[in-house]
Enzyme design. Structure first.
Site, PDB file in Angstrom:
ATOM      1  N   GLU A   1       0.813  -1.188   0.000  1.00 20.13           N
ATOM      2  CA  GLU A   1       0.000   0.000   0.000  1.00 20.13           C
ATOM      3  C   GLU A   1       0.855   1.248   0.000  1.00 20.13           C
ATOM      4  O   GLU A   1       0.489   2.259  -0.505  1.00 20.13           O
ATOM      5  CB  GLU A   1      -1.024  -0.062   1.112  1.00 20.13           C
ATOM      6  CG  GLU A   1      -0.545   0.353   2.455  1.00 20.13           C
ATOM      7  CD  GLU A   1      -1.547   0.055   3.556  1.00 20.13           C
ATOM      8  OE1 GLU A   1      -1.174   0.310   4.688  1.00 20.13           O
ATOM      9  OE2 GLU A   1      -2.650  -0.426   3.324  1.00 20.13           O
ATOM     10  N   GLY A   2       2.022   1.231   0.590  1.00 23.04           N
ATOM     11  CA  GLY A   2       2.936   2.363   0.523  1.00 23.04           C
ATOM     12  C   GLY A   2       2.493   3.551   1.352  1.00 23.04           C
ATOM     13  O   GLY A   2       1.428   3.563   1.960  1.00 23.04           O
TER      14      GLY A   2
ATOM     15  N   ILE B   1      -1.106   4.574   3.159  1.00 19.79           N
ATOM     16  CA  ILE B   1      -1.188   4.726   4.610  1.00 19.79           C
ATOM     17  C   ILE B   1      -1.766   6.092   4.966  1.00 19.79           C
ATOM     18  O   ILE B   1      -2.639   6.216   5.834  1.00 19.79           O
ATOM     19  CB  ILE B   1       0.201   4.521   5.254  1.00 19.79           C
ATOM     20  CG1 ILE B   1       0.624   3.056   5.108  1.00 19.79           C
ATOM     21  CG2 ILE B   1       0.204   4.950   6.716  1.00 19.79           C
ATOM     22  CD1 ILE B   1       2.079   2.791   5.422  1.00 19.79           C
TER      23      ILE B   1
END
Length: 159
Positions: free
Chosen positions: A1-2, A6
């Site tokens: 998700e990176g 986040i």
């Protein structure tokens, strides 16, 4: 998700849903106050900024309302839309900050103070952002409203 994912999940989960949209409503009210001043100013640059910021703010308000309602239907929906919502909030907030800078620059220009080329560049920068970035707000709103349901329909096993 990176990192972007986040931050998007945090914006929706810990900010928007936790307070029922109160903080975003306050931000939108601040944007409205700036728009009230912006709409009284002369010049086509600020008129373009005002028009596009008005549209962007409306998209942000509608997206916020949609996310709050969608959470009652399926808590996954707001999170599926969170990246687009983060983009929308960022574009509108950026347009708002540039509008405020343009208002300050116009006031300085009217008083004959400051570095005129620099101040004029502030006006053009705000218009450029309004014409090239704020116009994305409608597309981001569409993605939030419709794209999140299709994302949830995707079979995770196919990823």
């Amino acid at each position: 998700e990176g990192t972007n994912g986040i931050q998007a999940a945090d914006l929706v989960g810990r900010k928007l849903l936790r307070d029922g949209g109160a903080a975003m409503t306050a931000l939108i009210a601040d944007i409205d106050a700036t728009l009230a001043t912006l709409k009284t100013q002369p010049g086509d640059d600020l008129a373009v900024v005002a028009a596009n910021l008005t549209d962007g703010k409306a998209a942000l308000r509608e997206a916020t309302d949609w996310l709050l309602l969608a959470a009652k239907e399926d808590m996954r929906l707001p999170f599926a839309a969170s990246a687009a919502y983060l983009d929308l909030a960022g574009v509108v907030a950026g347009g708002w900050m540039l509008a405020r800078a343009a208002l300050a620059a116009q006031a300085d220009l009217a008083q004959g103070g400051g570095n005129a080329p620099f101040l004029e560049a502030k006006l053009i920068t705000a218009r450029l952002f309004a014409e090239h970035e704020l116009v994305r707000a409608g597309g981001l709103l569409a993605s939030i409203r419709s794209g999140s349901k299709s994302l949830l329909a995707y079979d995770e096993a196919l990823l």
